[in-house]
Every structure is written in C-alpha cells, then in structure tokens.
Design a protein around this motif. Structure first.
Motif, PDB file in Angstrom:
ATOM      1  N   UNK A  24       0.842  -1.197   0.000  1.00 10.89           N
ATOM      2  CA  UNK A  24       0.000   0.000   0.000  1.00 10.89           C
ATOM      3  C   UNK A  24       0.876   1.245   0.000  1.00 10.89           C
ATOM      4  N   UNK A  25       0.455   2.248  -0.772  1.00  9.89           N
ATOM      5  CA  UNK A  25       1.134   3.546  -0.763  1.00  9.89           C
ATOM      6  C   UNK A  25       0.090   4.619  -0.479  1.00  9.89           C
ATOM      7  N   UNK A  26       0.440   5.558   0.403  1.00  8.29           N
ATOM      8  CA  UNK A  26      -0.556   6.524   0.856  1.00  8.29           C
ATOM      9  C   UNK A  26       0.126   7.815   1.286  1.00  8.29           C
ATOM     10  N   UNK A  27      -0.284   8.927   0.690  1.00  7.32           N
ATOM     11  CA  UNK A  27       0.137  10.246   1.156  1.00  7.32           C
ATOM     12  C   UNK A  27      -0.850  10.670   2.238  1.00  7.32           C
ATOM     13  N   UNK A  28      -0.386  10.679   3.483  1.00  7.55           N
ATOM     14  CA  UNK A  28      -1.289  10.874   4.623  1.00  7.55           C
ATOM     15  C   UNK A  28      -1.484  12.346   4.990  1.00  7.55           C
ATOM     16  N   UNK A  29      -0.828  13.251   4.254  1.00  6.42           N
ATOM     17  CA  UNK A  29      -1.026  14.694   4.491  1.00  6.42           C
ATOM     18  C   UNK A  29      -0.760  15.065   5.947  1.00  6.42           C
ATOM     19  N   UNK A  30       0.294  14.471   6.485  1.00  5.35           N
ATOM     20  CA  UNK A  30       0.668  14.779   7.862  1.00  5.35           C
ATOM     21  C   UNK A  30      -0.301  14.261   8.905  1.00  5.35           C
ATOM     22  N   UNK A  31      -1.180  13.306   8.530  1.00 10.48           N
ATOM     23  CA  UNK A  31      -2.235  12.800   9.413  1.00 10.48           C
ATOM     24  C   UNK A  31      -3.176  13.919   9.851  1.00 10.48           C
ATOM     25  N   UNK A  57      -5.210  -0.904  10.590  1.00 14.87           N
ATOM     26  CA  UNK A  57      -5.482  -2.088  11.412  1.00 14.87           C
ATOM     27  C   UNK A  57      -6.407  -3.064  10.684  1.00 14.87           C
ATOM     28  N   UNK A  58      -7.377  -2.511   9.964  1.00 15.60           N
ATOM     29  CA  UNK A  58      -8.360  -3.345   9.277  1.00 15.60           C
ATOM     30  C   UNK A  58      -7.777  -3.994   8.023  1.00 15.60           C
ATOM     31  N   UNK A  59      -7.030  -3.241   7.239  1.00 12.71           N
ATOM     32  CA  UNK A  59      -6.565  -3.740   5.939  1.00 12.71           C
ATOM     33  C   UNK A  59      -5.270  -4.541   6.031  1.00 12.71           C
ATOM     34  N   UNK A  60      -4.444  -4.302   7.038  1.00 11.11           N
ATOM     35  CA  UNK A  60      -3.240  -5.084   7.327  1.00 11.11           C
ATOM     36  C   UNK A  60      -2.295  -5.235   6.123  1.00 11.11           C
ATOM     37  N   UNK A  61      -1.777  -4.128   5.604  1.00 14.45           N
ATOM     38  CA  UNK A  61      -0.787  -4.265   4.526  1.00 14.45           C
ATOM     39  C   UNK A  61       0.515  -4.869   5.047  1.00 14.45           C
ATOM     40  N   UNK A  62       1.170  -5.634   4.193  1.00 20.82           N
ATOM     41  CA  UNK A  62       2.473  -6.195   4.556  1.00 20.82           C
ATOM     42  C   UNK A  62       3.573  -5.151   4.410  1.00 20.82           C
ATOM     43  N   UNK A  63       3.432  -4.294   3.412  1.00 19.68           N
ATOM     44  CA  UNK A  63       4.370  -3.194   3.190  1.00 19.68           C
ATOM     45  C   UNK A  63       3.552  -1.927   2.997  1.00 19.68           C
ATOM     46  N   UNK A  64       3.772  -0.951   3.836  1.00 17.64           N
ATOM     47  CA  UNK A  64       3.051   0.317   3.785  1.00 17.64           C
ATOM     48  C   UNK A  64       4.049   1.449   3.569  1.00 17.64           C
ATOM     49  N   UNK A  65       3.914   2.160   2.455  1.00 18.40           N
ATOM     50  CA  UNK A  65       4.780   3.305   2.162  1.00 18.40           C
ATOM     51  C   UNK A  65       3.967   4.586   2.321  1.00 18.40           C
ATOM     52  N   UNK A  66       4.451   5.477   3.152  1.00 17.48           N
ATOM     53  CA  UNK A  66       3.760   6.732   3.411  1.00 17.48           C
ATOM     54  C   UNK A  66       4.552   7.913   2.883  1.00 17.48           C
ATOM     55  N   UNK A  67       3.826   8.933   2.436  1.00 19.14           N
ATOM     56  CA  UNK A  67       4.417  10.207   2.081  1.00 19.14           C
ATOM     57  C   UNK A  67       3.766  11.286   2.951  1.00 19.14           C
ATOM     58  N   UNK A  68       4.493  12.375   3.165  1.00 22.94           N
ATOM     59  CA  UNK A  68       4.067  13.436   4.077  1.00 22.94           C
ATOM     60  C   UNK A  68       3.729  12.852   5.452  1.00 22.94           C
TER      61      UNK A  68
END
Length: 355
Positions: free
Chosen positions: A93-100, A120-131
């Motif tokens: 999963x890749x997600x720009x979280x906008x600083x949460x 917690x629900x989706x449980x990605x094995x690899x999570x890449x975040x931006x911002x």
C-alpha cells in the motif's frame, strides 16, 4: 465538416496521448498537455455516439481513433479482468497521509484515528507513506508501532511535518539509501527488506509538489466552471499553468535519477516502486519511472483510479510499480477513506507466480 472535426480531434488525441515523451526540463509548458487527455477522450466518445445515432458507418472514425491511441488510453483508464489473489502474495500500500491532518488546510483531529483504524483493518504487509510527520506526534507513532513491527523513514527539507517519507512493514528492514537529486522539500528513499530470506528493495517517492495554494486551487476550480472570464481568466490561467510547468520541470531530473537508480539496483534485487508522483498518468514522470517496470495499476486495475481526491483535480498521481520478479494482482485505489487529500493505492504482489 463533422468528419473533419472528428479526424482533427483524433490527431490532437494522439499528440496529447504521447506527450509524455516531451521532457519538461526543456519544454515545461508542452509537458502539461497530458492533463487535457481525458477531455479529448470525452470529445471523441461524443463523436462516436453522434455517428452511431446519425450515420453508423462513420463510427469507424472515432473507433479507429481509440484503437490508435490504445496505449495512452489504457495507461489513463485501464480495464482488466479481476483475478483471484494467490496465497502468499504480499499486500503493498502507498498513501500520502497529508501529515495525518485530514483533507483540508485545517487540522482534523479525527483524521489520524481514521487512518490508523484503516491500517489495522486492511493489514498491509508493506506500507509506504508520504508526508508522514513521523515521531513529531508521539501518540500516532506509538499506534503505528503497535501495528507494524518494523519502520524506517527519511526526512527531506526544513518542513519536518510535511517532507517525511516512511515505510512500515512486517518484514525486517536491512538498511536504507537516499536517492540524491535536487529538491528543497521532497525526496526518494530505497528501503532494503528481508522478505522470507530474499532482499527486496522498496523505493518510496515524493516527487516535486505543484505547490498550489488553497487560493490557487479555488481559482483553478473557478476556471473549470467558467466562473472567471476575460482578462482575469487569462491572467489566472497563465499563472496556474506557470506553476504547474515549473513543478513539472523540476520533477523531470528527479524521475531520471530514480529511474537510473532502479535500473541499476534491479540488476541485483527485486524492486518495488511506490509513491506520490505528483503527476498525471500521461506524464514524463510516470513514463520514465515505468521504464523496465510493471505499472501495477495499468496491468491489473479498472477505471480511472482517482488517487487525488480534491474536487476539480481528477487524476491518478499515486503509483505502485515492480520489476518482473513479481506478478501483480488486483491493484485499486481505495476511495472510501477520506482522511487525506490523497486516496491509498493498494496491490498484491506474488514472487515469480504466473497465472
């Protein structure tokens, strides 16, 4: 006359569809025409409907146009059959979280709770975040640590809260390498993971932002609606186009640097490339990064996949790509989580599996 207009539309569609070969470093304004591609598709589709109603034999004109523009059409709007995800596939999963901080310019306290609940629900094995603001918010970091046993990040520029990229994963992290290129507040980093005894390199990116302010976005939306006319429309159009062109010019060498790195490291290890490209599917940035890689969305997804969810900006700017060590499955953009100005992009990757 109508047939001539249709042929002219097809010529423009082809020119725009292959405009991603124009290097923004030398022709920044020309590199922006890819943004008009969906509009031209709609116009050609309108011709198709017209001919089917009034002169069916002439429908061959727009139909052949779509055939000739098959490659860019598929890049922008792929339509693939779903396949069952095999056992043992890795969920990326890749997600720009906008600083949460939520979707808007004002901080939304509920956003971080919604994002963490989603993880917690989706449980990605690899999570890449931006911002990713990272450990500037201790509570967020503690909750993320409770979900993922391993994490690492890289910080770029002076704005700590908005320039971090990170990886959270259930696989051990061996090391990280910064991919060097010029940028004040954006960057790319390669994270080396130990996946069941294999070294896999995950390259997370946040390429040059378009730097449109809230006022710029309001003007852009007003221009699309036709609410601004005359000299003001021309002035605002030139101003916004200028900002977009300058950002595109800066992204070109960034994309070149990442492509060169991936090309070299891919000779040794399997590579996964993710991130916020800040550019549309018909762009130099996406085309260059995709060279030698499988674009997981194009190969396995369906529809536009609008990963940037701000009204008036209907584009897919977030991506997951991989080397041919993997077979991708069922890539999609999650459009139900509205806790950032981006939507997460998700895909499953299977080592060496052939359907």
């Amino acid at each position: 006359m109508i047939a001539g207009a249709n042929v002219a539309t097809i010529i423009v569609m082809l020119l725009v569809g292959f405009s991603d070969w124009v290097n923004p470093a030398t022709h920044p304004m020309l590199a922006l025409v890819g943004l008009t591609f969906p509009l031209i598709l709609v116009i050609n589709f309108g011709f198709l409907i017209f001919w089917l109603i009034f002169c069916k034999r002439m429908a061959i004109i727009p139909f052949m146009g779509f055939i000739m523009a098959y490659a860019p059409v598929r890049t922008y709007i792929p339509f693939n059959m779903p396949h069952e995800t095999p056992i043992g596939a890795i969920k990326v999963m890749s997600y720009n979280v906008h600083g949460f901080n939520g979707r808007g310019s004002e901080r939304d306290p509920q956003a971080s709770e919604d994002i963490i609940a989603f993880f917690r629900k989706t449980k990605p094995d690899i999570l890449c975040l931006q911002e990713d603001c990272g450990n500037t918010q201790k509570q967020i970091q503690e909750k993320m640590d409770s979900i993922f046993p391993h994490n690492e990040r890289a910080i770029f520029g002076e704005d700590y809260d908005r320039t971090g990229i990170s990886i959270y994963t259930r696989f051990p992290i061996i090391k990280k390498e910064i991919i060097r290129y010029e940028s004040k507040g954006n960057g790319s980093c390669a994270f080396f993971l130990n996946i069941n005894g294999k070294t896999v390199v995950v390259v997370n990116n946040h390429f040059e932002s378009n730097c449109l302010t809230a006022d710029d976005k309001s003007k852009y939306k007003a221009l699309l609606k036709g609410d601004i006319e005359g000299d003001s429309a021309k002035t605002d159009s030139r101003y916004i186009a200028g900002k977009l062109a300058e950002a595109s010019r800066k992204r070109a060498p960034q994309a070149d640097a990442v492509h060169k790195y991936v090309e070299n490291i891919g000779k040794k290890y399997p590579v996964i490339v993710t991130g916020d490209f800040n550019d549309n599917p018909i762009s130099y940035t996406r085309r260059v990064i995709a060279q030698g890689l499988t674009d997981c969305y194009v190969e396995t997804a369906r529809g536009l996949g609008l990963s940037y969810n701000q009204k008036g900006f209907y584009v897919r700017i977030d991506n997951i790509m991989c080397t041919d060590h993997f077979t991708p499955y069922n890539c999609y953009v999650e459009d139900k989580l509205r806790a950032s100005d981006h939507n997460p992009i998700v895909c499953w990757l299977k080592f060496g599996y052939k359907p």
